[in-house]
Structure formats: C-alpha cells, structure tokens
Design an enzyme around this catalytic site. Structure first.
Site, PDB file in Angstrom:
ATOM      1  N   CYS A  61     -35.363  51.350  20.833  1.00  0.00           N
ATOM      2  CA  CYS A  61     -36.696  50.931  21.217  1.00  0.00           C
ATOM      3  C   CYS A  61     -36.963  50.254  22.622  1.00  0.00           C
ATOM      4  O   CYS A  61     -36.897  50.980  23.554  1.00  0.00           O
ATOM      5  CB  CYS A  61     -37.487  50.253  19.812  1.00  0.00           C
ATOM      6  N   HIS A  84     -35.623  52.296  14.334  1.00  0.00           N
ATOM      7  CA  HIS A  84     -34.919  50.882  13.772  1.00  0.00           C
ATOM      8  C   HIS A  84     -34.810  51.121  12.200  1.00  0.00           C
ATOM      9  O   HIS A  84     -34.786  52.016  11.715  1.00  0.00           O
ATOM     10  CB  HIS A  84     -36.311  50.004  13.704  1.00  0.00           C
TER      11      HIS A  84
END
Ligand code: GLN
Length: 250
Positions: free
Chosen positions: A104, A206
């Site tokens: 990310c 994640h």
C-alpha cells in the site's frame, strides 16, 4: 531443530523493515513475523534489521525488504528520507538479488509519485514504473486476487484487506501481481492488483498478507535464498556432463 548447517556455516536470513515506526498499519507487522518464523522452521537464523530514517548500516546484508503501509501524513514524513538515504542502497540491493515486499503506502512510494487527497505530490523512488493519485472514494474491504500464473504459486489465489484512497496505474509492460476477483486492487478500474517485477512485489493487500498467503511467503523466501547460492566453479562437473552427452548422443 538445529540451524541449516552448510559445512560449518549457519545460514543467516535478514529481513530489512523499512520505517517500522511510521509505515506499519492494518497488521503489516505480521509479514515480518511470518517471514522470520517460516525461515526458522527451515533451520535458518532469521533476524530483523529495522531501517528507519537516516543512515542505514547493514542493508547490504538484507535478503528481504519489507515496506508497510501508512496514512498520507506518515508517507509525507518519510518520502524525502527514502529518496535521499535509501533509494540508491535499495536499487543496489535489488540488483544483488534482494527481494522487496511493499504494501500500500510503501508500494506507492516505490513508484514515480503519490498524489494525496489534499493534492500534495510526494515523489517516489521510481524503482517501479507506476504512479498513484488519490481518488475521492476510499477502497476499503476484503480482497480476493487471482495470482499471475507466471509466479508459479501452489495456490491460485491471494487474499487480504485493502484500505486506500490511492489509485495506482502500472506503466507499459509491468505485470500485476494478479487480477482482482473481489475488491478494488490497484485502481478499481482495470482489474489489476499490485505488481510483480523480478524480485519486487507491490500490493494493496494488508491484513496482514503473508500469514494468510503462505504460498507467497515461501515464494519470497525461495527468491531471497538464491542470493546465498554463490556461483561455484563447476568446470569439472560440466566437463563430465558434456562428455556423457557427447558419448550418448554420438
Ligand atoms: N495513504 C495511502 C492511501 O491512502 C496508503 C494507505 C495505506 O497504506 N493503507 O492510499
């Protein structure tokens, strides 16, 4: 179970954790724990090198760099240090066979830039030909990805959790990590998720990622351990090999 002994050498396995104090959200630490524990279960002597701001001694010994996610504020606190003190060492380490897993916010800063929702353009280190611009709606939720078959993973899918405003667009010729079966992935438009370029893996997943995707964790370990397979002088072995080929095919 003892350490992997090659003759009288214990095989060290080093994970370099970039900015653990600032770029570490949504369980990212679990990726560090997974890499180290799966290495130890195979008898390797695993250790973590925390690589924060400023000088970074010891990065040349790193086998796998992990770069976690972070909100726009945290990214704006580290992007200049990443450019000034880490970019060259990272490029050299990757050339030397080190693996990178960037998630990310970390993934975004491996590209050319990340433009925040506030319109601030944070320059990235440009080791990946991609760019990211914040959209108006955050991409939040569980994600299922069909992994690129070229990775040769033993499980066809990857799973994780995403929470980002950034929309990432891959440059010409860059291969995504996979195709989104559920979720937004890179940009919610072109169906791609992440990137896999040589030993450089970027993703929006994640959760944390590796505990739930042991097949990807082992791919990263396999790639990283190749660094330790120094070329040997196989002159004799290959002479015997070629002699047999000649003889048998004569
Ligand atoms: N701040 C970035 C974004 O919003 C990355 C967020 C994250 O790392 N989860 O897109």
């Amino acid at each position: 179970m003892g350490h992997a002994i090659l003759g009288n050498v214990t095989l060290n396995f080093t994970v370099g954790w970039l900015y653990p104090d600032l770029m570490n959200i949504y369980g990212d630490r679990g990726n560090i724990v997974t890499l180290c524990q799966r290495a130890r279960w195979r008898g390797l002597d695993a250790r973590v090198l925390e690589v924060g701001k400023g000088a970074a001694p010891g990065v040349e010994d790193v086998d796998v760099f992990f770069f976690g996610g972070g909100q726009d504020r945290e990214q704006s606190l580290i992007y200049d240090d990443l450019l000034e003190t880490k970019a060259v060492a990272l490029a050299r380490a990757i050339d030397d066979g080190a693996v990178v897993l960037a998630v990310c916010g970390g993934y975004q800063l491996f590209g050319h830039y990340y433009q925040t929702a506030a319109g601030e353009r944070l320059p990235g280190i440009g080791l990946l030909d991609l760019h990211t611009e914040a959209g108006t709606r955050r991409c939040i939720g569980d994600v299922v990805v069909e992994a690129d078959s070229a990775l040769g993973l033993r499980e066809r899918t990857l799973v994780g959790f995403e929470n980002h405003s950034g929309r990432t667009f891959l440059g010409e010729g860059l291969r995504p990590l996979g195709r989104v079966l559920k979720g937004s992935g890179n940009n919610g438009e072109d169906g791609t998720e992440g990137v896999a370029q040589g030993n450089l893996f970027g993703t929006y997943l994640h959760g944390s990622l590796l505990p739930k995707n042991p097949h990807l964790a082992d791919l990263i370990l396999e790639r990283a351990l190749r660094r330790h397979l120094d070329p040997l002088d196989d002159g004799l072995e290959l002479a015997a090999h070629r002699r047999i080929v000649e003889r048998e095919l004569a």
